[in-house]
Design an enzyme around this catalytic site. Structure first.
Site, short mmCIF file in Angstrom:
data_model
loop_
_atom_site.label_atom_id
_atom_site.label_comp_id
_atom_site.label_asym_id
_atom_site.label_seq_id
_atom_site.Cartn_x
_atom_site.Cartn_y
_atom_site.Cartn_z
N HIS A 69 -25.44 -73.54 50.84
CA HIS A 69 -25.11 -74.95 50.58
C HIS A 69 -25.80 -75.86 51.58
CE1 HIS A 69 -21.25 -73.12 48.74
NE2 HIS A 69 -22.09 -73.43 47.77
N LYS A 111 -27.61 -68.13 41.65
CA LYS A 111 -28.01 -67.33 40.49
C LYS A 111 -26.79 -67.01 39.68
CE LYS A 111 -31.93 -65.42 39.13
NZ LYS A 111 -33.24 -66.01 39.46
N SER A 367 -38.62 -77.10 37.65
CA SER A 367 -37.21 -77.43 37.39
C SER A 367 -36.80 -78.66 38.21
CB SER A 367 -36.29 -76.27 37.79
OG SER A 367 -36.16 -75.36 36.74
N1 GLU Z 1 -35.10 -68.25 37.17
C1 GLU Z 1 -36.19 -68.84 37.83
C2 GLU Z 1 -36.42 -68.21 39.19
O1 GLU Z 1 -35.99 -67.11 39.45
C3 GLU Z 1 -36.11 -70.36 37.84
C4 GLU Z 1 -34.98 -70.96 38.58
C5 GLU Z 1 -34.83 -72.48 38.37
O2 GLU Z 1 -35.69 -73.07 37.76
O3 GLU Z 1 -33.83 -73.00 38.85
O4 GLU Z 1 -37.09 -68.76 40.02
#
Ligand code: GLU
Length: 475
Positions: A69, A111, A367
């Site tokens: 965080h 995740k 993203s």
């Molecule tokens: N799943 C992707 C990664 O492992 C993208 C994560 C995201 O865009 O927040 O980097």
């Protein structure tokens, strides 16, 4: 057996990352407690919820882990796979923290995962599970534009991100920033152009950059540049598919492609778009007319090549096959494809490993651009495209007058063009990957660090320490 090894003698996935972290910690002089805090997973939310599938009630196991965080929101994908477990999701969340820090994306790592096999479940049921998972996250305040922002990962894509957004919006109606609760959405649902191919394109930019470093190329007996390099790609999901296309377009030679069911090989090079067409029509890459089949897909990793790109799942290169790997460069497009034991074997062999926490950061970088777009409520380029075109036209007129020469229509088109969203996203991504690469290499040189992975960890941990110090640890 060390305390980090489990009964089978191999490390848990989270211990692997801790091992990499500890190697980097040797180059950082800071209070031990702060390092322990950076290493630890801050919040682990494990849930079980019921979903009615057909006439049966199924209990679904799922996770969301927020590793750090130190910056908010937390950020990271959600994967659907039968291999999902707490150790895996904690590790992948930790990798997200380090990844974001390296590419200056101001998020903590997270995740999520749902233990299902999406290939055996109907899309109606996947939708049900996704929506229920999202409402569980909402209930516990584990999702939101400023809290935690999921994205696609293994087994998920735009479709799932749309459902997550829609569920979030229906429970938080009136939240003007709701679009920013998830990234990787379709463009028609607030997504950004260029997100889909971003991880694969980032992998391409990172490897291209390495191939232009003379001393690195000479150290493994290769010429400078990407053209003509022989590449093997393992995994043709979203990341592997796009990476393969970009490498092929740039003049590299894709000699083998590996999937779950087997691999295909042609020493002279595979035509990537033809292979994808074959895959689409036949449901498998095998029996591609211009290639030989390799039944045991793992053997494809061991073929003679210049660059190996594992782009599927973790731990595919381990202590039992590392010695047989012949690649001179390994680009980790997947998260954690090399175990620590294999890492040491490959290091001794002089293989250059471009680590996941840098190389596959293109996805989260774009993203971040999508999240910013959602919060600003305006498409990239909308305000400046026409203005740029007008300025360019004026500029061109002056040049034509001064030079007394008319520029051809084709040249004009190229020069006049104002930036579209895709141009801005790609240039932001390219810049990020180039900068990240050189920051890691500069640190590696100045601190005499043995390899790129440890240097990447040092860079990342230093940035996290910096934010903790500026932030203060106590709320
Ligand atoms: N799943 C992707 C990664 O492992 C993208 C994560 C995201 O865009 O927040 O980097």
């Amino acid at each position: 057996m060390s305390k980090n090894q489990n009964k089978t003698g191999s490390y848990s996935f989270f211990n692997c990352i801790e091992k990499n972290f500890d190697k980097a910690a040797r180059f950082i002089s800071i209070e031990k407690g702060l390092l322990e805090q950076i290493k630890a997973c801050n919040s682990v939310y494990r849930m079980h919820f019921p979903v009615k599938i057909g006439k049966e009630i199924k209990v679904i196991e799922a996770y969301r882990v927020q590793h750090s965080h130190h910056k908010l929101p937390c950020k990271g994908g959600i994967r659907y796979s039968m291999k999902v477990n707490q150790d895996e999701i904690m590790t992948l969340a930790a990798l997200m923290t380090y990844k974001c820090a390296i590419v200056d994306v101001p998020f903590g790592g997270a995740k999520g995962g749902i233990k299902i096999d999406p290939q055996t479940i109907s899309s109606e049921n996947i939708e049900k599970i996704t929506r229920r998972y999202t409402s569980e996250l909402i209930k516990k305040n584990f999702i939101g534009p400023g809290i935690d922002v999921p994205a696609p990962d293994y087994g998920t894509g735009e479709r799932e991100m749309s459902w997550i957004f829609d569920t979030f919006l229906s429970l938080r109606s009136g939240d003007v920033d709701a679009l920013a609760c998830v990234t990787g959405k379709p463009v028609s649902q607030g997504g950004v152009r260029g997100r889909k191919e971003a991880t694969g394109l980032g992998v391409f930019y990172g490897i291209r950059e390495l191939c232009h470093v003379k001393e690195d190329m000479y150290s493994v007996g290769l010429d400078v540049g990407l053209v003509g390099k022989k590449i093997i790609i393992q995994g043709l999901g979203n990341v592997g598919y796009h990476a393969a296309s970009f490498f092929h377009e740039s003049g590299a030679i894709i000699i083998a492609l590996a999937e779950r069911e087997g691999a295909i090989y042609n020493e002279k090079g595979l035509n990537v778009s033809k292979v994808f067409l074959h895959l689409k029509n036949n449901g498998s890459i095998l029996n591609f007319p211009e290639a030989k089949n390799i039944e045991n897909t793992e053997k494809a990793l061991e073929l003679e090549c210049d660059i190996l790109i594992p782009a599927a799942l973790e731990n595919v290169i381990h202590k039992n096959n590392a010695n047989r790997i012949k690649a001179k460069i390994i680009g980790e497009a997947a998260n954690g494809p090399i175990t620590p034991e294999a890492d040491e074997i490959l290091d001794k062999k002089g293989v250059i490993i471009v680590p996941d926490i840098y190389l596959n950061a293109g996805g989260v970088t774009v993203s971040y651009f999508e999240w910013l777009k959602n919060l600003s409520h305006v498409r990239y380029g909308r305000m400046e495209k026409k203005f740029r075109e007008n300025v360019n036209a004026e500029f061109l007129k002056v040049i034509e007058t001064v030079c007394k020469k008319t520029i051809s229509i084709e040249e004009k088109k190229m020069i006049l063009r104002g930036p579209r969203e895709i141009d801005l996203v790609r240039s932001g991504l390219e810049d990020t990957m180039i900068n990240g690469f050189h920051k890691i290499c500069d640190l590696k040189k100045s601190l005499k660090i043995e390899n790129m992975r440890t240097a990447a960890f040092v860079l990342s941990i230093n940035k996290i320490i910096d934010s903790y110090e500026k932030l203060g640890i106590f709320p």
